[in-house]
Motif scaffolding. Structure first.
Motif, PDB file in Angstrom:
ATOM      1  N   ALA A  21       0.734  -1.115   0.152  1.00 45.25           N
ATOM      2  CA  ALA A  21      -0.074  -0.070  -0.178  1.00 45.25           C
ATOM      3  C   ALA A  21       0.901   1.237  -0.089  1.00 45.25           C
ATOM      4  CB  ALA A  21      -0.961  -0.172   1.175  1.00 45.25           C
ATOM      5  N   THR A  22       0.159   2.431  -0.385  1.00 44.71           N
ATOM      6  CA  THR A  22       0.756   3.517  -0.353  1.00 44.71           C
ATOM      7  C   THR A  22       0.033   4.595   0.596  1.00 44.71           C
ATOM      8  OG1 THR A  22       0.101   4.381  -2.344  1.00 44.71           O
ATOM      9  CG2 THR A  22       2.181   3.555  -2.472  1.00 44.71           C
ATOM     10  N   ILE A  48      -7.656  10.094   2.117  1.00 46.37           N
ATOM     11  CA  ILE A  48      -8.399   9.323   3.075  1.00 46.37           C
ATOM     12  C   ILE A  48      -7.634   8.982   4.258  1.00 46.37           C
ATOM     13  CG2 ILE A  48      -9.452   7.911   1.104  1.00 46.37           C
ATOM     14  CD1 ILE A  48      -7.563   5.572   1.718  1.00 46.37           C
ATOM     15  N   THR A  49      -6.386   9.576   4.273  1.00 43.81           N
ATOM     16  CA  THR A  49      -5.514   9.689   5.668  1.00 43.81           C
ATOM     17  C   THR A  49      -5.519   8.189   6.197  1.00 43.81           C
ATOM     18  OG1 THR A  49      -7.399  10.032   7.090  1.00 43.81           O
ATOM     19  CG2 THR A  49      -6.209  11.998   6.355  1.00 43.81           C
ATOM     20  N   SER A  53      -2.642  12.654  13.979  1.00 45.04           N
ATOM     21  CA  SER A  53      -3.746  11.814  13.523  1.00 45.04           C
ATOM     22  C   SER A  53      -3.670  10.313  13.537  1.00 45.04           C
ATOM     23  CB  SER A  53      -4.650  12.445  12.443  1.00 45.04           C
ATOM     24  OG  SER A  53      -4.991  13.682  12.694  1.00 45.04           O
ATOM     25  N   SER A  54      -4.781   9.322  13.416  1.00 42.13           N
ATOM     26  CA  SER A  54      -4.461   8.094  13.310  1.00 42.13           C
ATOM     27  C   SER A  54      -4.539   7.735  11.734  1.00 42.13           C
ATOM     28  CB  SER A  54      -5.624   7.409  13.988  1.00 42.13           C
ATOM     29  OG  SER A  54      -5.630   7.794  15.478  1.00 42.13           O
ATOM     30  N   ASP A  69      -4.353   1.554  19.679  1.00 43.34           N
ATOM     31  CA  ASP A  69      -3.858   2.082  18.312  1.00 43.34           C
ATOM     32  C   ASP A  69      -4.702   1.393  17.419  1.00 43.34           C
ATOM     33  OD1 ASP A  69      -2.419   2.806  16.282  1.00 43.34           O
ATOM     34  OD2 ASP A  69      -0.772   1.300  16.366  1.00 43.34           O
ATOM     35  N   THR A  70      -5.498   2.352  16.574  1.00 45.16           N
ATOM     36  CA  THR A  70      -6.307   1.966  15.466  1.00 45.16           C
ATOM     37  C   THR A  70      -5.842   2.098  13.937  1.00 45.16           C
ATOM     38  OG1 THR A  70      -8.092   2.173  17.103  1.00 45.16           O
ATOM     39  CG2 THR A  70      -8.710   2.162  14.774  1.00 45.16           C
ATOM     40  N   ASP A  71      -5.837   1.344  13.071  1.00 42.48           N
ATOM     41  CA  ASP A  71      -5.290   1.515  11.840  1.00 42.48           C
ATOM     42  C   ASP A  71      -6.130   0.970  10.920  1.00 42.48           C
ATOM     43  OD1 ASP A  71      -3.077   2.809  12.359  1.00 42.48           O
ATOM     44  OD2 ASP A  71      -1.875   1.260  12.887  1.00 42.48           O
ATOM     45  N   ASP A  72      -6.297   1.395   9.682  1.00 45.66           N
ATOM     46  CA  ASP A  72      -7.230   0.987   8.692  1.00 45.66           C
ATOM     47  C   ASP A  72      -6.329   0.704   7.480  1.00 45.66           C
ATOM     48  OD1 ASP A  72      -9.334   1.381  10.294  1.00 45.66           O
ATOM     49  OD2 ASP A  72      -9.946   3.492   9.262  1.00 45.66           O
ATOM     50  N   LEU A  73      -6.753   0.006   6.344  1.00 53.07           N
ATOM     51  CA  LEU A  73      -6.345  -0.238   5.169  1.00 53.07           C
ATOM     52  C   LEU A  73      -7.367  -0.524   4.025  1.00 53.07           C
ATOM     53  CD1 LEU A  73      -3.893  -0.974   3.422  1.00 53.07           C
ATOM     54  CD2 LEU A  73      -4.121  -3.387   3.997  1.00 53.07           C
TER      55      LEU A  73
END
Length: 260
Positions: free
Chosen positions: A50-51, A56-57, A91-92, A234-238
């Motif tokens: 991914a980049t 969409i941050t 930000s996250s 810690d919350t991360d999206d893809l």
């Protein structure tokens, strides 16, 4: 947008020593859990990295793939300490405004190191990754590299929980809960690093760009809005591209006559 919810975690937790060494945190360091990297055949799709998408941050793979991975240079740390892409905003890496916890020391507290969505063989009892595209009606699973808080004893990550979600739409997401994993000592190394895999799920009909989330929290309960917030999370999206159910080949056949 979803905003961070009040913390369901305790207001404080004991401290522990920083790790004295930190192994590589990219999926390439974990061959057994790594997405397939073989060259595509006429019906397969590539494994993509991914980049970071500033709009969409969050990390994104915008093309057809058999797996999409946000590596550690995109996700390392949390907004409370060392998130690499967000500058002074702290930000996250989330697509809906969900914020990380407000406290934490990188290498000691909870952090998501890398995150993958992987196409899996629907005929495999053990959800083996394969090189077919992530597509509507196909099966997939989430794989995450996590760093756990090891407790006051320095060897017990069992206060940490990873909640896995997916959404068939990315703008805005409609998070569906998939799985929760409570960490245990035999799943991480002496520095608190480990690889964790969700159960597999069917990719649903939705928009071409879909999303996954891992919400990694200290104690407390799973949040109904998929956003723990509070102090330590810690919350991360893809976000990733989903091909139609009848995805065409990604490259032309190399030889032979067309089949009928």
């Amino acid at each position: 947008p979803v905003t961070s919810s009040p913390s369901s975690s305790p207001s404080g937790k004991p401290t522990t020593l920083n790790p004295t060494s930190q192994p590589s945190r990219n999926p390439s360091a974990s061959p057994t859990s790594r997405p397939p990297t073989s060259q595509p055949t006429s019906s397969s799709a590539p494994a993509l990295e991914a980049t970071f998408d500033i709009e969409i941050t969050a990390p994104k793979c915008g093309e057809i793939s058999s797996s999409c991975t946000a590596t550690s240079d995109l996700l390392i740390g949390t907004a409370a300490n060392d998130e690499p892409n967000q500058g002074d905003d702290k930000s996250s890496n989330t697509i809906d405004g969900c914020q990380d916890g407000s406290n934490g020391s990188y290498g000691t507290d909870e952090s998501i190191e890398w995150l993958s969505i992987v196409s899996v063989d629907p005929d495999s009892d053990s959800d083996e990754p394969w090189d077919q595209p992530l597509k509507v009606g196909g099966r997939a699973k989430i794989i995450a590299g996590l760093h756990a808080y090891m407790g006051n004893s320095g060897d017990d990550p069992s206060d940490d929980y990873a909640d896995f979600y997916f959404s068939s739409e990315a703008n805005p997401p409609d998070w569906k809960f998939l799985d929760t994993i409570q960490l245990s000592g035999d799943e991480v190394d002496s520095d608190g690093f480990g690889t964790f895999t969700s159960k597999s799920f069917i990719i649903e009909e939705g928009t071409p760009m879909q999303a996954i989330r891992v919400d990694f929290r200290y104690q407390g309960d799973r949040d109904d809005e998929a956003c723990t917030g509070g102090q330590w999370a810690d919350t991360d999206d893809l976000s990733f591209f989903v091909a139609p159910a009848t995805a065409p080949p990604t490259s032309s056949p190399t030889s032979g006559s067309p089949t009928t």
